[in-house]
Design an enzyme around this catalytic site. Structure first.
Site, PDB file in Angstrom:
ATOM      1  N   HIS A 183      34.960  34.197 -10.437  1.00 53.50           N
ATOM      2  CA  HIS A 183      35.626  35.240 -11.228  1.00 53.50           C
ATOM      3  C   HIS A 183      36.628  36.041 -10.402  1.00 53.50           C
ATOM      4  CE1 HIS A 183      35.988  38.172 -14.446  1.00 53.50           C
ATOM      5  NE2 HIS A 183      35.606  39.155 -13.639  1.00 53.50           N
ATOM      6  N   ARG A 226      32.542  43.109  -5.469  1.00 50.30           N
ATOM      7  CA  ARG A 226      33.387  44.118  -6.132  1.00 50.30           C
ATOM      8  C   ARG A 226      32.638  44.820  -7.267  1.00 50.30           C
ATOM      9  NH1 ARG A 226      36.736  43.542 -10.832  1.00 50.30           N
ATOM     10  NH2 ARG A 226      35.679  41.559 -10.923  1.00 50.30           N
ATOM     11  N   HIS A 251      30.898  35.620 -11.966  1.00 51.44           N
ATOM     12  CA  HIS A 251      30.542  36.460 -13.113  1.00 51.44           C
ATOM     13  C   HIS A 251      29.363  35.824 -13.824  1.00 51.44           C
ATOM     14  CE1 HIS A 251      30.738  38.956 -16.654  1.00 51.44           C
ATOM     15  NE2 HIS A 251      31.713  39.664 -16.112  1.00 51.44           N
ATOM     16  N   GLU A 304      29.455  50.033 -17.049  1.00 53.44           N
ATOM     17  CA  GLU A 304      29.324  48.641 -16.583  1.00 53.44           C
ATOM     18  C   GLU A 304      28.349  48.619 -15.417  1.00 53.44           C
ATOM     19  OE1 GLU A 304      32.970  46.492 -16.062  1.00 53.44           O
ATOM     20  OE2 GLU A 304      33.605  46.889 -18.113  1.00 53.44           O
ATOM     21  N   ARG A 353      26.524  42.699  -9.732  1.00 53.80           N
ATOM     22  CA  ARG A 353      26.918  41.438 -10.351  1.00 53.80           C
ATOM     23  C   ARG A 353      26.360  40.218  -9.605  1.00 53.80           C
ATOM     24  NH1 ARG A 353      33.056  41.285 -12.218  1.00 53.80           N
ATOM     25  NH2 ARG A 353      32.270  42.730 -13.777  1.00 53.80           N
TER      26      ARG A 353
HETATM   27  C1  SIN Z   1      33.918  42.300 -17.313  1.00 56.58           C
HETATM   28  O1  SIN Z   1      34.438  42.900 -18.244  1.00 56.58           O
HETATM   29  O2  SIN Z   1      32.760  41.944 -17.303  1.00 56.58           O
HETATM   30  C2  SIN Z   1      34.745  41.976 -16.123  1.00 56.58           C
HETATM   31  C3  SIN Z   1      35.264  43.184 -15.529  1.00 56.58           C
HETATM   32  C4  SIN Z   1      35.572  42.953 -14.107  1.00 56.58           C
HETATM   33  O3  SIN Z   1      35.500  41.833 -13.632  1.00 56.58           O
HETATM   34  O4  SIN Z   1      35.869  43.936 -13.421  1.00 56.58           O
END
Ligand code: SIN
Length: 511
Positions: free
Chosen positions: A336, A371, A232, A116, A277
């Site tokens: 988010h 985060r 998000h 991620e 993010r």
């Molecule tokens: C996601 O799966 O994009 C969200 C995961 C997260 O917010 O930690």
């Protein structure tokens, strides 16, 4: 008349991953879990798609995970507590697996991990592609239902905290089926989640209104960094409230962010869409504002494997008539996750005796200003467990009378609607002094009609802290102060314990 009940054990308020982890680990002490809705409903954990971030692969380690966490956090990640968290990665995933969470495995039986954004290694342990939150929480719910020490009230809403005249938390005022109950207990664990529901555009359950944070503030607990809200970048933009999520793991697998013409939003480089993010959210927001539109194009990278690899996202798209195998998914940035919250250590101890805070409502220092993806489920389970054990050791000090509110003020739906629109418009991805001041004025108007409503208190704390932070850092971007100050500082809000719930204005911002 308000009834008073005494619970000789731990009172956990909230039934997400943090609250249930705390409840399980408080054994053999008796635990009462109070949630506003049946378990698995109305909590963000069950909606998490990514998974649990943990250093699980050769070549990865807790130190590297902590470094990535700090790099994403804009200078405000607290190193010691972050190390304590990342060191608990494997142990926590194994504990969850032991409870029955069916993590994806490699052919060799190891945990399968995905990549991620802003992680330097693949380290997100997933379940069924994008079903981690629901699957993990379901396993915990089974464990909770089978645990003899736990009782649940799945129809109770937190209205206030009850304290003695020295400020020690002695219980909570709970509303149940229209009746108020003063529930006294030696330890109260707040696991009430964040405040995405204060925003009109959110990926979290709309009922998450920061009521735990507000109750803690009114009781005199320190609050840290409420202005840091994570947006998000890929909430699916199909007119639903809340907005379904398109997990970041899609970009980890190569899906790309494009505009309506198919041009890359962040550039053609293979890793351009895997920046932190906040950067991605700003790019998506700017594309929307300029009328270019924003889309997540998974056709090439994921294509026909979409239904098998990302079933939850696939289902959400198909329900809206979008086939992500054949067309780009319309996306927008949405509130988010709250990085700030009630100041708490890794065992959940707040600045008030008798009060613990875990999960998203807590500010332990691991998320800083932004985060790192999938660190929240790790924190919820790892620190939730520690808090459960610590709270189990609390003894009742019944030598002072328990005092506190016996009434509660609700925010009517129309006022909540106005607040949510205001927050998304003026306190969203891009902020400025004019918009933030306008939001405060609107909150003042609402306060005159519904004084003391908990969502308004959290909203005021968030907006005032955003106005006072004259810089841009992590999830907090001000177009009138677009740069970070040379030295990072936390916002710490401290309210004198005078038990007068009318004064909800931040009094102090300390470097
Ligand atoms: C996601 O799966 O994009 C969200 C995961 C997260 O917010 O930690």
């Amino acid at each position: 008349m308000t009834q008073t009940l005494v619970h000789d054990g731990v009172l956990v308020i909230g039934g997400g991953l943090a609250g249930l982890s705390a409840a399980l680990e408080a054994a053999p002490r008796k635990v009462l879990v109070v949630t506003p809705a049946p378990l698995l409903e109305a909590c963000s954990s069950a909606w998490a798609q990514g998974g649990v971030a943990a250093a699980l692969q050769p070549g990865d380690g807790a130190d590297l995970h902590a470094r990535d966490t700090a790099a994403a956090g804009g200078g405000l990640v607290e190193p010691e507590v972050t190390q304590a968290l990342t060191r608990k990665g494997r142990e926590t995933v194994e504990w969850l697996a032991g409870l029955g969470a069916p993590f994806d495995r490699t052919e060799q039986g190891e945990f399968a991990v995905g990549l991620e954004a802003a992680h330097s290694r693949p380290r997100v342990a997933r379940v069924g592609g994008d079903g981690a939150g629901r699957a993990i929480l379901s396993a915990l719910v089974v464990a909770v239902r089978g645990a003899g020490h736990i009782t649940t009230w799945e129809d109770g809403r937190l209205r206030a905290l009850i304290q003695d005249d020295a400020g020690r938390v002695r219980g909570a005022l709970i509303e149940r089926q229209g009746r108020l109950i003063r529930l006294l207990a030696p330890a109260v664990v707040l696991a009430t989640g964040g405040y995405g529901g204060l925003f009109a555009h959110t990926t979290t359950p709309a009922s998450l209104l920061g009521e735990g944070l507000a109750a803690a503030w009114l009781a005199g607990a320190d609050i840290r960094d409420p202005e840091f809200v994570q947006f998000h970048p890929t909430a699916i933009n199909i007119g639903l409230d809340p907005m379904p999520l398109a997990t970041e793991a899609l970009r980890g697998e190569g899906a790309r962010l494009v505009d309506a013409e198919g041009a890359f939003l962040l550039g053609p480089e293979a890793d351009a869409d895997l920046k932190s993010r906040d950067q991605i959210a700003r790019a998506v927001h700017a594309a929307m504002e300029s009328g270019r539109g924003a889309f997540l194009d998974a056709r090439r990278a994921i294509g026909t494997t979409f239904p098998a690899h990302f079933p939850a996202v696939f289902a959400a798209c198909m329900r809206a008539g979008i086939d992500p195998r054949l067309q780009p998914i319309p996306v927008a940035a949405a509130a988010h996750y709250a990085m700030g919250g009630i100041v708490a250590d890794e065992e959940g101890r707040t600045t008030l005796e008798g009060l613990f805070a875990v999960g998203e409502c807590a500010s332990t220092g691991v998320h800083g200003a932004n985060r790192l993806a999938s660190n929240s489920l790790l924190e919820a389970a790892a620190f939730g467990r520690l808090a459960g054990r610590a709270a189990a050791g609390a003894v009742d000090i019944a030598d002072r009378p328990a005092v506190g509110p016996t009434t509660a003020q609700d925010l009517p739906a129309e006022a909540l609607g106005t607040l949510r629109q205001t927050m998304s418009r003026d306190v969203g991805v891009t902020r400025d002094g004019v918009g933030l001041s306008r939001a405060l004025d609107q909150i003042s108007v609402l306060e005159r009609t519904v004084p003391g409503a908990l969502p308004l208190i959290t909203a005021r704390l968030t907006v005032q802290a955003a106005l006072d932070r004259r810089e841009s850092r992590g999830g907090h971007f001000r177009s009138d102060y677009p740069h970070a100050l040379p030295v990072a500082h936390h916002t710490v809000l401290r309210r004198a314990i005078d038990h007068e719930p009318s004064s909800a204005k931040p009094r102090e911002t300390t470097p």
